[in-house]
Scaffold this motif. Structure first.
Motif, short mmCIF file in Angstrom:
data_model
loop_
_atom_site.label_atom_id
_atom_site.label_comp_id
_atom_site.label_asym_id
_atom_site.label_seq_id
_atom_site.Cartn_x
_atom_site.Cartn_y
_atom_site.Cartn_z
N UNK A 314 -8.57 -19.00 14.45
CA UNK A 314 -7.50 -18.29 15.13
C UNK A 314 -6.35 -19.19 15.54
N UNK A 318 -5.21 -19.72 10.37
CA UNK A 318 -5.00 -18.27 10.28
C UNK A 318 -4.89 -17.82 8.82
N UNK A 321 -7.96 -16.02 7.42
CA UNK A 321 -8.38 -14.72 7.92
C UNK A 321 -7.87 -13.62 7.00
N UNK A 323 -5.94 -10.35 6.11
CA UNK A 323 -4.67 -9.94 6.73
C UNK A 323 -4.88 -8.85 7.76
N UNK A 324 -5.67 -7.84 7.43
CA UNK A 324 -5.87 -6.74 8.38
C UNK A 324 -6.49 -7.26 9.67
N UNK A 326 -6.24 -10.24 10.86
CA UNK A 326 -5.22 -11.02 11.57
C UNK A 326 -4.30 -10.10 12.34
N UNK A 327 -3.93 -8.99 11.72
CA UNK A 327 -3.03 -8.05 12.40
C UNK A 327 -3.71 -7.46 13.63
N UNK A 328 -4.98 -7.13 13.49
CA UNK A 328 -5.71 -6.58 14.64
C UNK A 328 -5.85 -7.60 15.76
N UNK A 329 -6.08 -8.84 15.37
CA UNK A 329 -6.18 -9.90 16.38
C UNK A 329 -4.85 -10.08 17.09
N UNK A 330 -3.81 -10.04 16.29
CA UNK A 330 -2.48 -10.21 16.86
C UNK A 330 -2.20 -9.10 17.87
N UNK A 331 -2.60 -7.89 17.50
CA UNK A 331 -2.41 -6.76 18.41
C UNK A 331 -3.26 -6.95 19.67
N UNK A 333 -4.18 -9.65 21.09
CA UNK A 333 -3.75 -10.76 21.94
C UNK A 333 -2.36 -10.56 22.54
N UNK A 334 -1.77 -9.42 22.27
CA UNK A 334 -0.43 -9.20 22.81
C UNK A 334 -0.47 -9.19 24.34
N UNK B 45 -1.96 -16.80 17.86
CA UNK B 45 -1.55 -15.69 16.98
C UNK B 45 -0.39 -14.92 17.59
N UNK B 73 3.22 -5.16 15.66
CA UNK B 73 2.24 -4.14 16.06
C UNK B 73 1.89 -4.20 17.53
N UNK B 109 5.73 -16.74 10.32
CA UNK B 109 4.47 -17.16 9.67
C UNK B 109 4.45 -16.54 8.29
N UNK B 112 0.81 -14.99 5.31
CA UNK B 112 0.23 -13.68 4.98
C UNK B 112 1.25 -12.76 4.35
#
Lengths: 510, 368
Positions: A314, A318, A321, A323-324, A326-331, A333-334, B45, B73, B109, B112
């Motif tokens: 993480x 990155x 990981x 992609x999906x 990574x996007x969920x993780x990004x969401x 950790x917002x 991230x 997102x 980034x 991806x």
């Protein structure tokens, strides 16, 4: 009275003087009872018994010691009075004479009774132990689904008898020692003659003799003093509360150390693979046993690696990981204020606090604590944006897998944190450095002169049958040669019962 | 036996050697963070602006323009709010890409990013070479990005199209290419494949062409390159036969309109045989197809098998021949003939090519 002064004193022939000496030694201790009595027929036969109240069997003392001496019509005060008492009067199964004061004190404080007679400077030690002991029950931390449910207790004599029942062989040897300058704790070294490695027996005796400490209250005291690598978090001696495990280890050529006052028994040598072996593996089908072992190994690997690998992925890698994900993780950790490393360390700490608190809490509160700890704290921390959900899941999974092998608790706590910090500094290379360091450390360890990873480095099939897999019993023909080099054979190869040509031919003839 | 147990009372002996070793160990441990750059590479991230893909344009004055889509997102975001389009330009491609970093407060980034769309004008004038070269050299971008050519006025218009599923148009394009490939509608090309084709001889590059239907992206055929410049385009029907000749055809269908029948291609195989005819090199293309009748517009019997096979074969031969002729006009060996010619010297645009087609047809349920 100081111990050195006690050693220098001697008993005299006068009973009253001896009683005065004993009172001087024990001071105001009211648990030490001194009962003086004399024979009814011949009052010159004056005796005194000394015992510790609460440690003796009162009926034994009253009916088998005091009564026979008081009511015997043939006792006379002669030079061989003590011999007569010992051989003709007293009804106890174990009597022996003693002259040394410190030995007398040791026997007295272990529950025996001292019999002093007027005119004699030696005492008779009578076996009268009768204190309350815990009943034999299954150890809480070593439960099995199927198999024996006995566990050791705090009484050494009971433990020795439990082991004797498992190994009904005259080759089972017990050698007794006393350790602890103040506690005078009795220990017993057990091994099977003809199977045990003589060098290991000798080495164990040498190490036990060198233990010089004031008290031994648990086997862990001895374990930490005699272990090969004192600074290593890994054990080089095993410990268990189950007689069946000790018996099984003795049959493989190991030695066991039983300590009075604790149900935990040490076994040596101890290898790394033994962390993953459970007696459940041997009491159920070998498929189930093997699968269980793999689960434990996997659990161990996961509990150590998961936080470090997640952190490395993480924060450094990155790209690896999906992609999906990574996007969920990004969401997830917002809006979080803390770096991932801080989150993980915080949650690991919270988990360890809850676990430690849960181990001490009374059973009534256990459920409440788990609800508070798991649901409320975890959920609340996520909703308060202190930590992210993926980290909560990772740490929860890490914690649960870490509980699969309680014996590995201390190395796991230490290594998990070390790998986490390495991964936070260097990513995957840091994690690999940690793995390599662990492998180097394990490979360099020895247990009683035998390499710690012996069982993992063997290439002969015979030596590997109880490592990563639990072979069927009919295949385990030999003992590990690195433990028991003398008596190698465990069982004779069995012929297969099905498809045996000779049996079929015989059946046909009939 | 040597004992490794440390005797209890003697454990604390110290010596100058031991102290020196301990100090050395501590110094090494302290210097690790200072010497290694690991700590400096840490990225959280939520501090990264994840790029899903980008479009590259160049105008007549040679100024490069980049249009990129950044993931934005949040839990309660609508599909339109999950992305943000950023644009930058520069005098070179590298300049434009570096300027992209100033368009978002977070660090861009690239790793991806799934899709890289080139404008038709760029493909025809500057070619794929400069773009592929930059992607190759830059450690931030992945070589596994899908290359696409936009049939829209500008490649940047792709970023304004609507997304059908994920809310991110460039990820949708990647899914589109992956899905349509299964039906023979496109011949996907990744950046590393484009680079390999440009470096090697014997085959020319093709890149899927995208267009717009309503306000969504769709595949419109294939862009054909000679060298690294685009020389023409194929429609979707021609793309199917291109796939067949490239031996990449999987689940396609063939249609005989006059018979009102549809055939499913179960298996296809293409091989090339160089021959020398009259002292000049020529090429035989041998196609073998296994087909089943998936839709019959009339009653069929077993006697129809041969007739239908012949008609199907004729269809395939004529379409393939027309495609090959077109490619020869553009001098773009998009089929890979050159790799089969061995050491023969030939001119692709004048190479005589004969297409043979063998159909193994199964009619399935027939009427007696």
């Amino acid at each position: 009275m100081e111990p050195q002064k006690i050693k220098r004193r001697r008993l005299t022939a006068g009973l009253d003087e001896n009683i005065a000496l004993l009172k001087e030694i024990f001071g105001q201790d009211t648990t030490i009872k001194i009962r003086v009595f004399e024979n009814q027929k011949n009052p010159r036969v004056r005796c005194c018994i000394v015992f510790v109240d609460g440690m003796i069997n009162n009926v034994l003392i009253n009916e088998h010691i005091i009564e026979p001496i008081m009511l015997n019509k043939f006792l006379h005060k002669t030079d061989h009075l003590l011999t007569d008492l010992r051989e003709k009067v007293l009804f106890t199964n174990d009597i022996f004479p003693l002259r040394e004061i410190d030995a007398m004190m040791s026997e007295l404080l272990s529950g025996n009774t001292l019999l002093l007679a007027d005119g004699f400077s030696e005492v008779l030690v009578l076996s009268t132990r009768g204190w309350s002991i815990r009943s034999i029950s299954e150890p809480a931390a070593e439960k099995v689904l199927q198999g024996p449910r006995e566990g050791f207790t705090e009484a050494l004599i009971i433990n020795l008898s439990l082991l004797r029942r498992k190994i009904c062989s005259p080759d089972l040897q017990y050698e007794f020692m006393t350790v602890g300058r103040q506690s005078g704790t009795k220990i017993a070294l057990a091994y099977i003659k003809g199977i045990a490695n003589e060098r290991i027996v000798k080495e164990m005796k040498r190490r036990l003799k060198r233990v010089d400490i004031d008290s031994i209250l648990d086997t862990n005291y001895i374990e930490e003093i005699i272990k090969d690598a004192p600074n290593s978090p890994f054990k080089t001696t095993g410990s268990t509360e189950r007689p069946d495990i000790v018996a099984a280890k003795l049959f493989e050529g190991r030695v066991a150390v039983l300590v009075d006052g604790t149900p935990v028994v040490l076994t040596a040598p101890f290898f790394f693979i033994e962390y993953f072996q459970s007696n459940d593996d041997y009491y159920s089908n070998f498929y189930v046993g093997t699968f269980g072992r793999w689960l434990r190994i996997l659990g161990f690997c996961m509990t150590l690696s998961l936080p470090a690998v997640y952190l490395a992925l993480v924060t450094f890698h990155q790209d690896l990981l999906p992609t999906r994900f990574l996007l969920n993780l990004s969401e997830a950790r917002l809006g979080l204020p803390f770096p991932t490393l801080f989150e993980m360390i915080l949650l690991i700490l919270v988990f360890e606090l809850i676990r430690e608190g849960g181990s001490k809490v009374p059973a009534n509160f256990g459920q409440t604590l788990s609800i508070v700890g798991g649901l409320v704290l975890g959920q609340a921390a996520v909703e308060a944006k202190l930590v992210s959900i993926p980290v909560v899941i990772i740490i929860a999974f890490t914690g649960v897998t870490g509980l699969m092998i309680p014996q590995l608790k201390s190395p796991i706590i230490f290594m998990r944190l070390a790998w986490l910090i390495l991964a936070s500094v260097l990513g995957f290379p840091g994690f690999m450095l940690g793995v390599i360091a662990l492998l180097i450390h394990l490979s360099s360890l020895k247990t009683f002169g035998i390499p710690y990873t012996s069982s993992l480095s063997k290439t002969f099939a015979e030596e590997c049958q109880d490592t990563f897999i639990r072979s069927p019993w009919r295949r385990m023909l030999v003992r590990p040669s690195y433990i028991s080099p003398y008596n190698h054979t465990r069982q004779v190869p069995q012929e297969k019962s099905q498809g045996n040509v000779k049996e079929k031919a015989e059946a046909k003839e009939r | 036996m040597k004992s490794y147990a440390m005797p209890f009372p003697e454990a604390e002996k110290s010596s100058p050697g031991r102290l020196f070793r301990r100090l050395t160990a501590v110094l090494i441990l302290i210097s690790i963070p200072a010497v290694f750059s690991g700590c400096a590479e840490v990225k959280e991230i939520n501090d990264m602006a994840i790029l899903s893909g980008m479009s590259v344009d160049v105008d007549a004055s040679g100024r490069w323009e980049i249009t990129a889509e950044v993931v934005n997102k949040t839990a309660d975001a609508s599909p339109e709010e999950t992305r943000r389009v950023i644009r930058s330009n520069g005098s070179t491609l590298g300049d434009a890409l570096e300027n992209l970093n100033f368009q978002d407060s977070r660090q861009i980034y690239f790793s991806h990013a799934k899709t890289l769309v080139l404008s038709r004008y760029l493909a025809e004038t500057q070619g794929v070479g400069p773009v592929a070269d930059y992607v190759m050299r830059n450690y931030k971008t992945r070589l596994s990005m899908d290359l696409l050519v936009s049939d829209l006025p500008d490649a940047s218009a792709v970023a304004d199209l609507s997304s059908s599923s994920s809310g991110l148009i460039y990820y949708d394009l990647e899914e589109l290419v992956k899905t349509d490939r299964q039906y023979g509608a496109c011949s996907p090309t990744k950046v590393y494949q484009a680079v390999n084709l440009l470096k090697e001889s014997g085959a020319d590059l093709t890149i899927p062409l995208i267009s717009q239907r309503d306000d969504r992206a769709c595949l419109a055929g294939t862009a054909v390159f000679s060298g690294d410049r685009m020389t023409g385009s194929l429609d979707q029907d021609e793309t199917l036969y291109l796939q067949l000749l490239q031996d990449h055809l999987e689940n396609a269908h063939l249609v005989l309109p006059e018979e009102n029948m549809t055939f499913q291609v179960m298996d296809a195989d293409a091989s090339f045989r160089p021959v020398v005819s009259g002292g000049k090199p020529a090429l035989n293309v041998d196609l073998k197809l296994s087909c089943t009748l998936s839709q019959a517009g009339r009653t069929v019997t077993r006697e129809d098998t041969e007739t239908l096979s012949e008609k199907l074969s004729q269809l395939v031969r004529s379409r393939c021949s027309a495609l090959i002729t077109k490619a020869q006009l553009w001098d773009a060996d998009i089929f890979g003939f050159g790799k089969s010619m061995g050491g023969l010297t030939y001119d692709f645009s004048a190479l005589p090519v004969t297409v043979n087609c063998e159909i193994n047809l199964k009619l399935g349920e027939v009427h007696r």
